[in-house]
Scaffold this motif. Sequence first.
Motif, PDB file in Angstrom:
ATOM      1  N   UNK A  73       0.771  -1.037   0.077  1.00 38.78           N
ATOM      2  CA  UNK A  73       0.096  -0.166  -0.008  1.00 38.78           C
ATOM      3  C   UNK A  73       0.833   1.226   0.080  1.00 38.78           C
ATOM      4  N   UNK A  74       2.102   1.299   0.381  1.00 38.21           N
ATOM      5  CA  UNK A  74       3.139   2.283   0.122  1.00 38.21           C
ATOM      6  C   UNK A  74       2.670   3.224  -1.311  1.00 38.21           C
ATOM      7  N   UNK A  75       2.656   4.515  -1.064  1.00 36.42           N
ATOM      8  CA  UNK A  75       2.572   5.331  -2.248  1.00 36.42           C
ATOM      9  C   UNK A  75       1.179   5.129  -3.079  1.00 36.42           C
ATOM     10  N   UNK A  76       0.081   4.306  -2.406  1.00 36.53           N
ATOM     11  CA  UNK A  76      -1.101   4.007  -3.031  1.00 36.53           C
ATOM     12  C   UNK A  76      -1.855   5.340  -3.805  1.00 36.53           C
ATOM     13  N   UNK A  77      -1.668   6.566  -3.088  1.00 37.30           N
ATOM     14  CA  UNK A  77      -2.158   7.641  -3.277  1.00 37.30           C
ATOM     15  C   UNK A  77      -1.357   8.300  -4.838  1.00 37.30           C
ATOM     16  N   UNK A  78      -0.228   7.859  -4.994  1.00 34.92           N
ATOM     17  CA  UNK A  78       0.203   8.304  -6.188  1.00 34.92           C
ATOM     18  C   UNK A  78      -0.056   7.617  -7.226  1.00 34.92           C
ATOM     19  N   UNK A  84       5.160   3.066 -15.050  1.00 30.19           N
ATOM     20  CA  UNK A  84       5.380   2.601 -13.553  1.00 30.19           C
ATOM     21  C   UNK A  84       5.925   3.681 -12.636  1.00 30.19           C
ATOM     22  N   UNK A  85       5.032   4.107 -11.590  1.00 26.02           N
ATOM     23  CA  UNK A  85       5.696   5.291 -11.128  1.00 26.02           C
ATOM     24  C   UNK A  85       6.112   5.072  -9.530  1.00 26.02           C
ATOM     25  N   UNK A  86       5.914   3.743  -8.990  1.00 24.94           N
ATOM     26  CA  UNK A  86       6.287   3.313  -7.757  1.00 24.94           C
ATOM     27  C   UNK A  86       6.967   2.004  -7.722  1.00 24.94           C
ATOM     28  N   UNK A  87       7.855   1.542  -7.141  1.00 25.73           N
ATOM     29  CA  UNK A  87       8.143   0.203  -6.875  1.00 25.73           C
ATOM     30  C   UNK A  87       7.012  -0.826  -6.637  1.00 25.73           C
ATOM     31  N   UNK A 119      11.658 -17.484   6.535  1.00 22.55           N
ATOM     32  CA  UNK A 119      11.393 -18.737   6.888  1.00 22.55           C
ATOM     33  C   UNK A 119      12.343 -19.751   5.933  1.00 22.55           C
ATOM     34  N   UNK A 120      12.012 -19.437   4.630  1.00 22.34           N
ATOM     35  CA  UNK A 120      12.809 -20.246   3.717  1.00 22.34           C
ATOM     36  C   UNK A 120      14.267 -20.109   3.689  1.00 22.34           C
ATOM     37  N   UNK A 121      14.757 -19.062   4.109  1.00 17.30           N
ATOM     38  CA  UNK A 121      16.323 -18.656   4.266  1.00 17.30           C
ATOM     39  C   UNK A 121      16.734 -19.281   5.752  1.00 17.30           C
ATOM     40  N   UNK A 122      15.881 -19.805   6.455  1.00 13.93           N
ATOM     41  CA  UNK A 122      16.239 -20.340   7.931  1.00 13.93           C
ATOM     42  C   UNK A 122      15.989 -19.971   9.049  1.00 13.93           C
ATOM     43  N   UNK A 123      15.358 -18.792   8.955  1.00 15.70           N
ATOM     44  CA  UNK A 123      14.917 -18.158  10.251  1.00 15.70           C
ATOM     45  C   UNK A 123      13.924 -18.818  10.962  1.00 15.70           C
ATOM     46  N   UNK A 124      13.826 -18.590  12.170  1.00 19.15           N
ATOM     47  CA  UNK A 124      12.730 -19.327  13.024  1.00 19.15           C
ATOM     48  C   UNK A 124      12.093 -18.099  13.857  1.00 19.15           C
ATOM     49  N   UNK A 125      10.749 -18.313  14.418  1.00 17.90           N
ATOM     50  CA  UNK A 125      10.184 -17.413  15.216  1.00 17.90           C
ATOM     51  C   UNK A 125      10.007 -16.146  14.498  1.00 17.90           C
ATOM     52  N   UNK A 126       9.636 -16.008  13.402  1.00 20.65           N
ATOM     53  CA  UNK A 126       9.450 -14.998  12.407  1.00 20.65           C
ATOM     54  C   UNK A 126       8.079 -14.322  12.932  1.00 20.65           C
ATOM     55  N   UNK A 127       8.497 -12.890  13.602  1.00 20.06           N
ATOM     56  CA  UNK A 127       7.238 -12.131  13.834  1.00 20.06           C
ATOM     57  C   UNK A 127       7.125 -11.118  12.957  1.00 20.06           C
ATOM     58  N   UNK A 128       5.621 -10.715  12.420  1.00 22.44           N
ATOM     59  CA  UNK A 128       5.498  -9.776  11.510  1.00 22.44           C
ATOM     60  C   UNK A 128       4.677  -8.624  12.239  1.00 22.44           C
ATOM     61  N   UNK A 129       4.666  -7.458  11.793  1.00 21.30           N
ATOM     62  CA  UNK A 129       4.072  -6.368  12.415  1.00 21.30           C
ATOM     63  C   UNK A 129       3.856  -5.465  11.022  1.00 21.30           C
ATOM     64  N   UNK A 130       2.572  -4.907  10.850  1.00 16.84           N
ATOM     65  CA  UNK A 130       2.238  -4.103   9.872  1.00 16.84           C
ATOM     66  C   UNK A 130       1.814  -2.771  10.422  1.00 16.84           C
ATOM     67  N   UNK A 131       2.382  -1.429  10.116  1.00 15.26           N
ATOM     68  CA  UNK A 131       1.909  -0.120  10.416  1.00 15.26           C
ATOM     69  C   UNK A 131       1.934   0.946   8.950  1.00 15.26           C
ATOM     70  N   UNK A 132       1.177   1.676   9.458  1.00 18.68           N
ATOM     71  CA  UNK A 132       1.190   2.775   8.335  1.00 18.68           C
ATOM     72  C   UNK A 132       1.373   4.242   8.819  1.00 18.68           C
ATOM     73  N   UNK A 133       2.242   5.114   8.283  1.00 18.77           N
ATOM     74  CA  UNK A 133       2.711   6.213   8.336  1.00 18.77           C
ATOM     75  C   UNK A 133       2.094   7.163   7.016  1.00 18.77           C
ATOM     76  N   UNK A 185      -2.091  13.426   0.809  1.00 18.87           N
ATOM     77  CA  UNK A 185      -1.319  12.409   1.493  1.00 18.87           C
ATOM     78  C   UNK A 185      -0.358  11.635   0.709  1.00 18.87           C
ATOM     79  N   UNK A 186       0.563  11.228   1.326  1.00 14.95           N
ATOM     80  CA  UNK A 186       1.426  10.062   0.960  1.00 14.95           C
ATOM     81  C   UNK A 186       1.771   9.256   1.875  1.00 14.95           C
ATOM     82  N   UNK A 187       1.351   7.932   1.590  1.00 18.42           N
ATOM     83  CA  UNK A 187       1.199   6.804   2.744  1.00 18.42           C
ATOM     84  C   UNK A 187       2.387   5.775   2.574  1.00 18.42           C
ATOM     85  N   UNK A 188       3.112   5.452   3.707  1.00 17.17           N
ATOM     86  CA  UNK A 188       4.068   4.561   3.660  1.00 17.17           C
ATOM     87  C   UNK A 188       3.354   3.046   4.531  1.00 17.17           C
ATOM     88  N   UNK A 189       3.493   2.205   3.878  1.00 18.65           N
ATOM     89  CA  UNK A 189       2.913   0.907   4.471  1.00 18.65           C
ATOM     90  C   UNK A 189       4.184   0.224   4.743  1.00 18.65           C
TER      91      UNK A 189
END
Length: 254
Positions: free
Chosen positions: A143-148, A159-162, A175-189, A242-246
């Motif tokens: 959702x990053x730069x969705x306004x743009x 294409x105007x954003x990555x 996890x495929x790279x071998x990491x364990x206890x993977x914890x994810x969090x999503x925030x928007x600014x 607005x310009x949002x960072x996801x």
Amino acid sequence: MTRPSRARVRQSFERAAATYDQAAIVQRRICDHLAATLPAAIDAQRILDAGCGTGYAHALLQRSFPAAELFALDLSTAMLERVTGNCRRLAGDLERLPLADASLDLYWSSLAMQWCEAQQVFSEARRVLRPDGRLAVSTLGPATFHELRTAFDGIDSHQHTLSFQCADALGRQAELAGFADVRLEIRQETLFYPDLRSLLRAVKAVGANQVGPGRRTGLMSPGTLRRLEAAYECQRQDDGIPLTYDIVFIHARS
């Protein structure tokens, strides 16, 4: 997922080095949150700041780990030249780290992975971490730069954003790279600007204006710019346009 060439990314951040600190409002907030969410029990003696930019994170890391040896790595030498404090500066790429296997206790990277192939970054991070080492990463979600993107709909086919990966996909790659206890969090600014030109200048000032294949290669005509301004005005809020960072935060254990 196609990314800009390493040369173009490096060039963009070389140019942005002088303006980055003044414009990096969201980037500092994200670093602060990543530091605040580090597990309290980490014993980190050797830390890598991968994609360190001008080194804002270093004070945060030194506060938490005052005795640690800190490595500051960035693709841009102009960014590295602005890093201050007691650290070892390394010019290098997150996809090919110039570090030995199992040589780090903490791999830290804030808003750098989105310029790279995430799977390769995770694999390199896993390689250089010691057993039970820790990963702390922030990157950008879809959702990053969705306004743009919305403003450009119907104006052209460039294409105007990555393209950004979702949190679940990033978690699976960790996890495929071998990491364990993977914890994810999503925030928007969301930041607000008085007009489109101010917004575009701010994006360029932090080096975030490279989008890879499909980008517009010439300047927008005055007519196209007016149409874009009118389209963006439809999204105006009380505080401005607005310009949002996801943001996706990723913590894991090696």
